[in-house]
Design a protein around this motif. Structure first.
Motif, PDB file in Angstrom:
ATOM      1  N   LEU A  48       0.845  -1.188   0.000  1.00 30.25           N
ATOM      2  CA  LEU A  48       0.000   0.000   0.000  1.00 30.25           C
ATOM      3  C   LEU A  48       0.882   1.240   0.000  1.00 30.25           C
ATOM      4  N   ASP A  49       0.368   2.303  -0.607  1.00 31.81           N
ATOM      5  CA  ASP A  49       1.100   3.569  -0.610  1.00 31.81           C
ATOM      6  C   ASP A  49       0.593   4.523   0.471  1.00 31.81           C
ATOM      7  N   VAL A  50      -0.696   4.459   0.768  1.00 30.43           N
ATOM      8  CA  VAL A  50      -1.281   5.342   1.774  1.00 30.43           C
ATOM      9  C   VAL A  50      -2.633   4.773   2.192  1.00 30.43           C
ATOM     10  N   ILE A  51      -3.034   5.074   3.420  1.00 28.67           N
ATOM     11  CA  ILE A  51      -4.347   4.674   3.934  1.00 28.67           C
ATOM     12  C   ILE A  51      -5.096   5.942   4.325  1.00 28.67           C
ATOM     13  N   TYR A  52      -6.302   6.080   3.836  1.00 31.17           N
ATOM     14  CA  TYR A  52      -7.167   7.204   4.202  1.00 31.17           C
ATOM     15  C   TYR A  52      -8.256   6.693   5.135  1.00 31.17           C
ATOM     16  N   THR A  53      -8.692   7.551   6.037  1.00 34.78           N
ATOM     17  CA  THR A  53      -9.672   7.098   7.025  1.00 34.78           C
ATOM     18  C   THR A  53     -10.612   8.203   7.463  1.00 34.78           C
ATOM     19  N   SER A  54     -11.808   7.797   7.812  1.00 36.17           N
ATOM     20  CA  SER A  54     -12.714   8.676   8.555  1.00 36.17           C
ATOM     21  C   SER A  54     -12.031   9.065   9.859  1.00 36.17           C
ATOM     22  N   PRO A  55     -12.296  10.270  10.370  1.00 33.33           N
ATOM     23  CA  PRO A  55     -11.663  10.679  11.621  1.00 33.33           C
ATOM     24  C   PRO A  55     -12.237  10.005  12.867  1.00 33.33           C
ATOM     25  N   LEU A  56     -13.377   9.336  12.763  1.00 33.79           N
ATOM     26  CA  LEU A  56     -13.976   8.679  13.927  1.00 33.79           C
ATOM     27  C   LEU A  56     -13.117   7.491  14.344  1.00 33.79           C
ATOM     28  N   GLN A  57     -12.975   7.299  15.653  1.00 34.95           N
ATOM     29  CA  GLN A  57     -11.968   6.352  16.139  1.00 34.95           C
ATOM     30  C   GLN A  57     -12.226   4.909  15.727  1.00 34.95           C
ATOM     31  N   ARG A  58     -13.467   4.522  15.509  1.00 32.70           N
ATOM     32  CA  ARG A  58     -13.717   3.140  15.081  1.00 32.70           C
ATOM     33  C   ARG A  58     -13.117   2.888  13.696  1.00 32.70           C
ATOM     34  N   ALA A  59     -13.099   3.907  12.845  1.00 36.38           N
ATOM     35  CA  ALA A  59     -12.470   3.777  11.531  1.00 36.38           C
ATOM     36  C   ALA A  59     -10.969   4.016  11.617  1.00 36.38           C
ATOM     37  N   TYR A  60     -10.563   5.017  12.406  1.00 36.17           N
ATOM     38  CA  TYR A  60      -9.140   5.343  12.515  1.00 36.17           C
ATOM     39  C   TYR A  60      -8.337   4.169  13.080  1.00 36.17           C
ATOM     40  N   LYS A  61      -8.867   3.505  14.102  1.00 28.38           N
ATOM     41  CA  LYS A  61      -8.170   2.350  14.668  1.00 28.38           C
ATOM     42  C   LYS A  61      -8.120   1.200  13.666  1.00 28.38           C
ATOM     43  N   THR A  62      -9.141   1.098  12.828  1.00 31.83           N
ATOM     44  CA  THR A  62      -9.126   0.094  11.770  1.00 31.83           C
ATOM     45  C   THR A  62      -8.028   0.406  10.759  1.00 31.83           C
ATOM     46  N   ALA A  63      -7.889   1.675  10.402  1.00 27.47           N
ATOM     47  CA  ALA A  63      -6.837   2.096   9.470  1.00 27.47           C
ATOM     48  C   ALA A  63      -5.454   1.821  10.044  1.00 27.47           C
ATOM     49  N   LEU A  64      -5.270   2.091  11.330  1.00 27.99           N
ATOM     50  CA  LEU A  64      -3.975   1.835  11.962  1.00 27.99           C
ATOM     51  C   LEU A  64      -3.629   0.350  11.915  1.00 27.99           C
ATOM     52  N   ALA A  65      -4.634  -0.501  12.101  1.00 29.42           N
ATOM     53  CA  ALA A  65      -4.395  -1.952  12.029  1.00 29.42           C
ATOM     54  C   ALA A  65      -4.002  -2.364  10.613  1.00 29.42           C
ATOM     55  N   MET A  66      -4.641  -1.775   9.617  1.00 33.94           N
ATOM     56  CA  MET A  66      -4.320  -2.109   8.231  1.00 33.94           C
ATOM     57  C   MET A  66      -2.878  -1.745   7.896  1.00 33.94           C
ATOM     58  N   GLY A  67      -2.366  -0.707   8.508  1.00 39.46           N
ATOM     59  CA  GLY A  67      -0.997  -0.284   8.245  1.00 39.46           C
ATOM     60  C   GLY A  67      -0.010  -0.682   9.323  1.00 39.46           C
ATOM     61  N   TYR A  68      -0.400  -1.593  10.197  1.00 36.17           N
ATOM     62  CA  TYR A  68       0.420  -1.948  11.356  1.00 36.17           C
ATOM     63  C   TYR A  68       1.802  -2.466  10.951  1.00 36.17           C
ATOM     64  N   TYR A  69       1.835  -3.322   9.946  1.00 35.23           N
ATOM     65  CA  TYR A  69       3.109  -3.914   9.541  1.00 35.23           C
ATOM     66  C   TYR A  69       3.837  -3.081   8.490  1.00 35.23           C
ATOM     67  N   SER A  70       3.101  -2.451   7.603  1.00 30.69           N
ATOM     68  CA  SER A  70       3.744  -1.709   6.511  1.00 30.69           C
ATOM     69  C   SER A  70       4.188  -0.308   6.927  1.00 30.69           C
ATOM     70  N   LYS A  71       3.549   0.244   7.970  1.00 28.36           N
ATOM     71  CA  LYS A  71       3.874   1.582   8.462  1.00 28.36           C
ATOM     72  C   LYS A  71       3.664   2.666   7.402  1.00 28.36           C
TER      73      LYS A  71
END
Length: 214
Positions: A48-71
């Motif tokens: 992935l090159d970038v992850i975009y997310t809704s600012p609400l924490q249920r989505a933001y925490k999901t985005a962080l998990a998606m990028g957990y390994y790739s950073k």
């Protein structure tokens, strides 16, 4: 070609309690935390090159998990927030009067609680954001963490369905992954939709809707 992974957020406390959330910023549930562990593994080797997310924490925490390994960078985008549901914000879904559920079934695209945002307005907002992000990331692979209501409207437009047939887009499951490929000629292809193959039984999504269209 531009690849876009559209992901609904993990189970939130509002999902667990069967409460209408909308813009209300509920945290994630224990099941949601478990779902994110499996989602992170699914995205571990995904480029992935970038992850975009809704600012609400249920989505933001999901985005962080998606990028957990790739950073890869995680960018909040207000346009990806869930549709605002006015007078229903924070209210139990099971307490909705039958006539309101019937209104939603008969004309889902027009269903708008007092003070809220119509599915059409939300879907068009999310779809415009999607096309803008594709344009800004041509030839790349990106991911978007968003919400069930917003994504349902976006998929109605992606499928080129009239709004009256919106409920043909089934309610999306928590942490479901959807892949859409956008081509240089302006066309796109839905490769797969509502895929939760990364979730074992102990983390499987549970429908929160009394009128579930599945």
């Amino acid at each position: 070609m531009t690849k876009v992974y559209l992901v609904r957020h993990c189970e939130s406390l509002s999902n667990e309690m069967k409460v209408a959330a909308g813009h209300t910023d509920f945290d994630i549930s224990e099941r949601g935390k478990l779902q994110l562990k499996y989602l992170a593994e699914r995205f571990r080797d995904m480029e992935l090159d970038v992850i975009y997310t809704s600012p609400l924490q249920r989505a933001y925490k999901t985005a962080l998990a998606m990028g957990y390994y790739s950073k890869v960078p995680v960018v909040k985008d207000q346009r990806l927030i869930e549709k605002y549901i006015g007078e229903l914000e924070g209210k139990p879904l099971t307490s909705l009067p039958p006539e309101m559920q019937e209104r939603r079934r008969l004309a889902p695209h027009l269903f708008c609680p007092a003070g809220g945002e119509t599915p059409i307005a939300a879907g068009e907002r999310g779809f415009a954001a999607l096309l803008d992000l594709v344009e800004k990331n041509r030839g790349k692979s990106i991911a978007i963490a968003a919400h069930g209501g917003l994504l349902q409207g976006m998929f109605c437009l992606l499928r080129k369905l009239p709004w009256e047939r919106m409920l043909e887009v089934k309610d999306l499951d928590n942490t479901c992954v959807n892949l859409v490929q956008f081509y240089d000629d302006g066309t796109w292809e839905i490769v797969y939709e509502n895929d939760t193959s990364h979730l074992p039984a102990d983390a499987a999504a549970v429908s929160m809707f009394p009128w579930a269209s599945k």
